[in-house]
Each structure stands twice: as C-alpha cells, then as structure tokens.
Scaffold this motif. Structure first.
Motif, short mmCIF file in Angstrom:
data_model
loop_
_atom_site.label_atom_id
_atom_site.label_comp_id
_atom_site.label_asym_id
_atom_site.label_seq_id
_atom_site.Cartn_x
_atom_site.Cartn_y
_atom_site.Cartn_z
N PRO A 1 -4.89 6.59 -52.51
CA PRO A 1 -5.84 7.71 -52.68
C PRO A 1 -6.27 7.88 -54.13
N VAL A 2 -7.48 8.37 -54.30
CA VAL A 2 -7.97 8.67 -55.64
C VAL A 2 -7.25 9.91 -56.17
N ARG A 3 -7.13 10.91 -55.31
CA ARG A 3 -6.43 12.14 -55.67
C ARG A 3 -5.60 12.58 -54.47
N SER A 4 -4.32 12.74 -54.70
CA SER A 4 -3.45 13.28 -53.67
C SER A 4 -2.16 13.76 -54.32
N SER A 5 -1.66 14.85 -53.80
CA SER A 5 -0.37 15.32 -54.31
C SER A 5 0.74 14.61 -53.56
N ARG A 6 1.86 14.45 -54.21
CA ARG A 6 3.00 13.81 -53.60
C ARG A 6 3.74 14.83 -52.75
N PRO A 7 4.32 14.44 -51.65
CA PRO A 7 4.51 13.09 -51.16
C PRO A 7 3.30 12.59 -50.37
N TYR A 8 3.09 11.29 -50.46
CA TYR A 8 2.09 10.65 -49.62
C TYR A 8 2.52 9.23 -49.29
N VAL A 9 1.86 8.65 -48.28
CA VAL A 9 2.22 7.34 -47.74
C VAL A 9 0.96 6.49 -47.69
N VAL A 10 1.11 5.20 -48.01
CA VAL A 10 0.01 4.24 -47.92
C VAL A 10 0.46 3.09 -47.04
N VAL A 11 -0.32 2.80 -45.99
CA VAL A 11 -0.08 1.62 -45.16
C VAL A 11 -0.97 0.52 -45.70
N ASP A 12 -0.36 -0.48 -46.32
CA ASP A 12 -1.12 -1.58 -46.90
C ASP A 12 -1.78 -2.42 -45.81
N THR A 13 -2.85 -3.12 -46.18
CA THR A 13 -3.49 -4.06 -45.26
C THR A 13 -2.50 -5.17 -44.94
N PRO A 14 -2.24 -5.44 -43.66
CA PRO A 14 -1.28 -6.48 -43.31
C PRO A 14 -1.72 -7.87 -43.80
N VAL A 15 -0.75 -8.67 -44.19
CA VAL A 15 -0.98 -10.06 -44.57
C VAL A 15 -0.58 -10.89 -43.35
N LEU A 16 -1.57 -11.51 -42.71
CA LEU A 16 -1.34 -12.22 -41.45
C LEU A 16 -1.64 -13.71 -41.58
N THR A 17 -0.92 -14.51 -40.80
CA THR A 17 -1.18 -15.95 -40.70
C THR A 17 -1.29 -16.30 -39.22
N ASP A 18 -1.73 -17.52 -38.96
CA ASP A 18 -1.88 -17.98 -37.58
C ASP A 18 -0.52 -18.07 -36.90
N TRP A 19 -0.46 -17.60 -35.67
CA TRP A 19 0.74 -17.67 -34.85
C TRP A 19 0.32 -17.95 -33.41
N GLY A 20 -0.79 -18.66 -33.27
CA GLY A 20 -1.35 -18.91 -31.96
C GLY A 20 -0.61 -19.98 -31.17
N THR A 21 -0.94 -20.03 -29.90
CA THR A 21 -0.42 -21.05 -29.00
C THR A 21 -1.60 -21.88 -28.51
N LYS A 22 -1.34 -22.82 -27.61
CA LYS A 22 -2.43 -23.65 -27.09
C LYS A 22 -3.51 -22.82 -26.41
N ASP A 23 -3.08 -21.77 -25.73
CA ASP A 23 -4.04 -21.00 -24.93
C ASP A 23 -4.24 -19.55 -25.36
N ALA A 24 -3.67 -19.15 -26.50
CA ALA A 24 -3.84 -17.77 -26.95
C ALA A 24 -3.84 -17.69 -28.48
N ALA A 25 -4.75 -16.89 -29.00
CA ALA A 25 -4.77 -16.63 -30.44
C ALA A 25 -3.59 -15.74 -30.79
N GLY A 26 -3.00 -15.96 -31.93
CA GLY A 26 -1.87 -15.15 -32.35
C GLY A 26 -1.84 -14.97 -33.84
N ARG A 27 -1.14 -13.93 -34.28
CA ARG A 27 -0.99 -13.65 -35.70
C ARG A 27 0.46 -13.25 -35.97
N GLU A 28 0.96 -13.70 -37.11
CA GLU A 28 2.27 -13.27 -37.59
C GLU A 28 2.08 -12.84 -39.03
N GLY A 29 2.78 -11.80 -39.43
CA GLY A 29 2.62 -11.38 -40.80
C GLY A 29 3.52 -10.25 -41.19
N ARG A 30 3.20 -9.72 -42.36
CA ARG A 30 3.97 -8.63 -42.94
C ARG A 30 3.06 -7.44 -43.19
#
Length: 126
Positions: free
Chosen positions: A29-58
């Motif tokens: 946030p530009v301005r926020s009083s504490r406490p506050y929480v930020v959910v970061d953008t997930p870092v994902l990689t391919d985790w697909g199978t032959k017949d389905a798209a998939g993602r694994e990440g943090r």
C-alpha cells in the motif's frame, strides 16, 4: 484468467474475511497503518500433464506491524496460516491440488516488525 491472478485474489479475499484486525492488500500500500498484510503475486512454473495444464509455485504472505515486541504479529501470522491452508480448492477454471506451508520468518524492520509466510501450491486446469 491467469492462474496466479486467481490464486492471489482468492487468498486476499480469504484473508480479508478472517483477519479483521488488519488490512489486506494484493500489492504494497501507498499509505496504510500497521498492522497490514500483503499477498504477493505467486511465482508459478509449469506443472502440467499430458492432458491438463498445471502450475506449481510459491506464494508469500507478508505481515507488517509496529511495536516493541512481535506478539501481535505472531498472532496475525498464525491466523493467516490457518486461513491460507483452509482455503477452498475451487477457482474459476483451476483446481488447487495441494497447498502446503513451506516456511515462516519474523524480523525487526525499522521501528516495527515484518513477517513472511511462504506456501507451495499445485494447481490443475479444469
């Protein structure tokens, strides 16, 4: 929609519903009083199978608080961990196959505290 965007939006909504004592954001946030929480953008990689798209990440949930000791931050982190791990598996066009805790950390930052919770996620399309 992009899997990471859906996951982040779901976690922000989930944490907003559970963490009534802190504001929850999907970017620092530009301005926020504490406490506050930020959910970061997930870092994902391919985790697909032959017949389905998939993602694994943090995905990292950052927690910010002030004060002399991190007692409130630790309570906030514990509630956030429970909320994330009990999140629903269904997303629009994706299914969370597993969501597990990886690590956490609490550090002194200036005149306050910052904590981080990291989770591993695996998702399949459909």
């Amino acid at each position: 929609m992009i899997a990471g965007t859906l996951l982040q939006a779901m976690l922000v909504a989930r944490l907003r519903a559970v963490l009534t004592m802190a504001s929850v954001f999907d970017a620092p946030p530009v301005r926020s009083s504490r406490p506050y929480v930020v959910v970061d953008t997930p870092v994902l990689t391919d985790w697909g199978t032959k017949d389905a798209a998939g993602r694994e990440g943090r995905v990292v949930v950052q927690l910010f608080d002030g004060g002399e000791v991190p007692v409130r931050l630790r309570d906030l982190a514990a509630a956030a961990e429970v909320a994330v791990l009990s999140a629903p598996a269904g997303l629009a066009g994706w299914r969370v196959v597993s969501l597990s805790f990886v690590r956490s950390r609490v550090l002194r930052e200036g005149d306050g505290w910052v904590g981080a919770l990291e989770f591993r996620v695996r998702m399949l399309a459909g």
